[in-house]
Design a protein around this motif. Structure first.
Motif, PDB file in Angstrom:
ATOM      1  N   TRP A  41       0.843  -1.193   0.000  1.00  0.00           N
ATOM      2  CA  TRP A  41       0.000   0.000   0.000  1.00  0.00           C
ATOM      3  C   TRP A  41       0.878   1.243   0.000  1.00  0.00           C
ATOM      4  O   TRP A  41       1.941   1.260   0.615  1.00  0.00           O
ATOM      5  CB  TRP A  41      -0.910   0.006   1.236  1.00  0.00           C
ATOM      6  N   ILE A  42       0.426   2.279  -0.667  1.00  0.00           N
ATOM      7  CA  ILE A  42       1.132   3.561  -0.677  1.00  0.00           C
ATOM      8  C   ILE A  42       0.423   4.472   0.317  1.00  0.00           C
ATOM      9  O   ILE A  42      -0.793   4.674   0.223  1.00  0.00           O
ATOM     10  CB  ILE A  42       1.123   4.184  -2.081  1.00  0.00           C
ATOM     11  N   VAL A  43       1.174   4.997   1.273  1.00  0.00           N
ATOM     12  CA  VAL A  43       0.597   5.877   2.290  1.00  0.00           C
ATOM     13  C   VAL A  43       0.401   7.260   1.670  1.00  0.00           C
ATOM     14  O   VAL A  43       1.350   7.863   1.172  1.00  0.00           O
ATOM     15  CB  VAL A  43       1.509   5.972   3.526  1.00  0.00           C
ATOM     16  N   ARG A  44      -0.824   7.732   1.686  1.00  0.00           N
ATOM     17  CA  ARG A  44      -1.179   9.061   1.180  1.00  0.00           C
ATOM     18  C   ARG A  44      -1.745   9.879   2.333  1.00  0.00           C
ATOM     19  O   ARG A  44      -2.236   9.338   3.322  1.00  0.00           O
ATOM     20  CB  ARG A  44      -2.247   8.963   0.077  1.00  0.00           C
ATOM     21  N   SER A  45      -1.710  11.178   2.172  1.00  0.00           N
ATOM     22  CA  SER A  45      -2.376  12.054   3.131  1.00  0.00           C
ATOM     23  C   SER A  45      -3.857  11.686   3.128  1.00  0.00           C
ATOM     24  O   SER A  45      -4.426  11.408   2.068  1.00  0.00           O
ATOM     25  CB  SER A  45      -2.175  13.508   2.695  1.00  0.00           C
ATOM     26  N   GLY A  46      -4.485  11.650   4.311  1.00  0.00           N
ATOM     27  CA  GLY A  46      -5.893  11.255   4.404  1.00  0.00           C
ATOM     28  C   GLY A  46      -6.787  12.087   3.499  1.00  0.00           C
ATOM     29  O   GLY A  46      -6.701  13.316   3.496  1.00  0.00           O
ATOM     30  N   LEU A  47      -7.626  11.439   2.726  1.00  0.00           N
ATOM     31  CA  LEU A  47      -8.499  12.154   1.789  1.00  0.00           C
ATOM     32  C   LEU A  47      -9.532  13.005   2.517  1.00  0.00           C
ATOM     33  O   LEU A  47      -9.956  14.033   1.996  1.00  0.00           O
ATOM     34  CB  LEU A  47      -9.194  11.173   0.842  1.00  0.00           C
TER      35      LEU A  47
END
Length: 119
Positions: A41-47
Motif C-alpha cells: 500500500w502507498i501511504v497518502r495524506s488522508g483524503l
C-alpha cells in the motif's frame, strides 16, 4: 508499505486485496510478485483529514483500502465525501499497547483489528 497482523496467532499474515476484497494472507520472500504487490500500500495524506492517512493500492493506482459496512474492500476513488471518509484512517495505539489500530474518519468511527506497519 505492508500491514502485518499483530494478533498472536497470525503474525505471519499481511493485509492484502484479492478480487476487490481485503483479506489476510501469509506473504513470504518466496510469494509471487503479484501477491506481494497485493499486500503493498502507498501511504497518502488522508483524503478526508490530512492529519490521518489513506492507503492506495500499489497494484491498482486510484484504488484505496476502504472501510464500508464493517468490512474492508479495495475500491476506486469515486470522488465522493463518503468515499474520502471511508478511506481515511487515523492511527492510534493498539488496544494491547502495541502496534497500531487504524480508526476510520467516517462519521460512525470504528476500530479495525490491530495492525503493525512493516516494510
Amino acid at each position: 508499505m505492508s500491514l502485518r497482523a499483530t494478533t498472536a496467532c497470525c503474525t505471519n499474515r499481511y493485509v492484502r486485496h484479492q478480487n476487490d476484497q481485503v483479506i489476510t494472507s501469509v506473504i513470504t520472500s518466496s510469494s509471487s510478485s503479484a501477491d506481494k504487490g497485493d499486500a503493498s500500500w502507498i501511504v497518502r495524506s488522508g483524503l478526508a483529514n490530512s492529519s490521518c492517512v489513506s492507503l492506495e493500492s500499489k497494484n491498482y493506482p486510484g484504488d484505496y483500502l476502504r472501510h464500508r459496512n464493517y468490512q474492508l474492500h479495495r475500491q476506486h476513488n469515486d470522488g465522493s465525501t463518503l468515499f474520502a471518509a471511508d478511506v481515511t484512517f487515523c492511527p492510534q495505539t493498539g488496544k494491547s499497547g502495541q502496534g497500531t489500530s487504524p480508526a476510520t474518519a467516517a462519521p460512525t468511527t470504528s476500530t479495525a483489528p490491530p495492525l503493525g506497519p512493516t516494510t
